[in-house]
Write an enzyme that holds these catalytic residues in place. Structure first.
Site, PDB file in Angstrom:
ATOM      1  N   HIS A 145       0.856  -1.199   0.000  1.00 47.52           N
ATOM      2  CA  HIS A 145       0.000   0.000   0.000  1.00 47.52           C
ATOM      3  C   HIS A 145       0.893   1.251   0.000  1.00 47.52           C
ATOM      4  CE1 HIS A 145      -2.962   2.990   1.079  1.00 47.52           C
ATOM      5  NE2 HIS A 145      -3.923   2.110   0.843  1.00 47.52           N
ATOM      6  N   GLU A 155      -3.800   1.830  -7.668  1.00 45.67           N
ATOM      7  CA  GLU A 155      -4.275   2.909  -6.803  1.00 45.67           C
ATOM      8  C   GLU A 155      -3.276   4.070  -6.804  1.00 45.67           C
ATOM      9  OE1 GLU A 155      -6.583   2.773  -2.869  1.00 45.67           O
ATOM     10  OE2 GLU A 155      -4.502   2.671  -2.256  1.00 45.67           O
ATOM     11  N   GLY A 213     -12.019   5.171   3.113  1.00 41.57           N
ATOM     12  CA  GLY A 213     -12.954   6.012   3.866  1.00 41.57           C
ATOM     13  C   GLY A 213     -14.387   5.506   3.890  1.00 41.57           C
TER      14      GLY A 213
HETATM   15  P1  PGA Z   1      -9.998   5.790  -0.024  1.00 36.62           P
HETATM   16  O1  PGA Z   1      -8.756   4.852   0.375  1.00 36.62           O
HETATM   17  O2  PGA Z   1     -11.111   4.856  -0.504  1.00 36.62           O
HETATM   18  O3  PGA Z   1     -10.350   6.497   1.253  1.00 36.62           O
HETATM   19  O4  PGA Z   1      -9.554   6.694  -1.092  1.00 36.62           O
HETATM   20  C1  PGA Z   1      -8.410   3.723  -0.371  1.00 36.62           C
HETATM   21  C2  PGA Z   1      -7.109   3.130   0.118  1.00 36.62           C
HETATM   22  O5  PGA Z   1      -6.203   3.895   0.511  1.00 36.62           O
HETATM   23  O6  PGA Z   1      -6.922   1.900   0.105  1.00 36.62           O
END
Ligand code: PGA
Length: 223
Positions: A97, A146, A208
């Protein structure tokens, strides 16, 4: 129908009573198992035993994953949680991550080591990538694209465009042996379908919005 994954990443949120509340509410909202949709909850380490017991007792259609895993085996590594210890609780672990790379200085070598140790304990590593050209260690079947700038807590909400993500997902499947590509970054019940309707995207990770059981259940339903 293609298989889809929905990963709830709680990060370091929730204590025991909040986790119990979430699970009770989620069990009412999402009690029906689905053959093609798999929901995976990734809570902080101390909540894994509680979530594991709750899921078993209530036959919840929810798998468990950890948010990271040690890059060392069981041994004299104070503070680390090894794959051998995790395998009693989880089928999946996130690795790589961007928050772990940024705040804990994890390197590609650490991440490759984590993938190998997870695999050797029958835990599926789920690799997060923020660059489509990044290395994918052997034995990784599921990746999540991501971009850090798309994460809701980073710089505000600006998710990556679904069409761009689909192009990256198709590229990743073509250049590697990866089977599933998910998207992560500011996913909500309102925008999830824009991603999951595209042919190369096989699900989403949710930060979130996964903290509210109704939002996470609705993301699964709307996909
Ligand atoms: P987010 O986070 O849905 O709050 O953007 C996703 C993540 O960091 O895995």
């Amino acid at each position: 129908m293609k298989k889809q994954f929905f990963i709830a990443n709680w990060k370091s949120h929730k204590n025991v009573s909040e986790a119990k509340e979430w699970l009770s509410e989620f069990s009412i909202l999402n009690s029906q198992p689905s053959t093609h949709k798999e929901a995976i909850l990734c809570p902080p380490f101390p909540l894994l035993p509680l979530c594991h017991t709750f899921i078993q007792q209530h036959h919840l259609p929810l798998s468990l994953g950890s948010q990271t895993i040690s890059s060392y085996p069981e041994g004299a590594y104070t503070g680390e949680v090894s794959a051998r210890l995790l395998k009693d609780f989880v089928n999946y672990t996130l690795i790589g991550h961007s928050e772990r790379r940024k705040f804990f200085h994890e390197t590609d070598e650490d991440i490759a080591q984590k993938a190998m140790l997870a695999r050797s304990h029958q835990i599926s590593p789920v690799l997060l990538l923020n660059d489509k050209n990044a290395a994918i260690p052997k034995g990784v079947d599921i990746v999540i694209y991501e971009p850090p700038s798309a994460i809701s807590s980073d710089k505000g909400i600006h998710p990556e465009s679904p069409e761009d993500v689909d192009t990256v997902a198709a590229f990743l499947k073509q250049k590697s042996s990866v089977i599933y590509v998910l998207y992560g970054g500011s996913v909500t019940p309102e925008n999830v379908q824009e991603y999951t309707r595209l042919s190369s995207i096989d699900g989403v990770i949710v930060g979130g919005e996964s903290l509210k059981p109704d939002s996470f259940a609705s993301i699964i339903q709307h996909a």
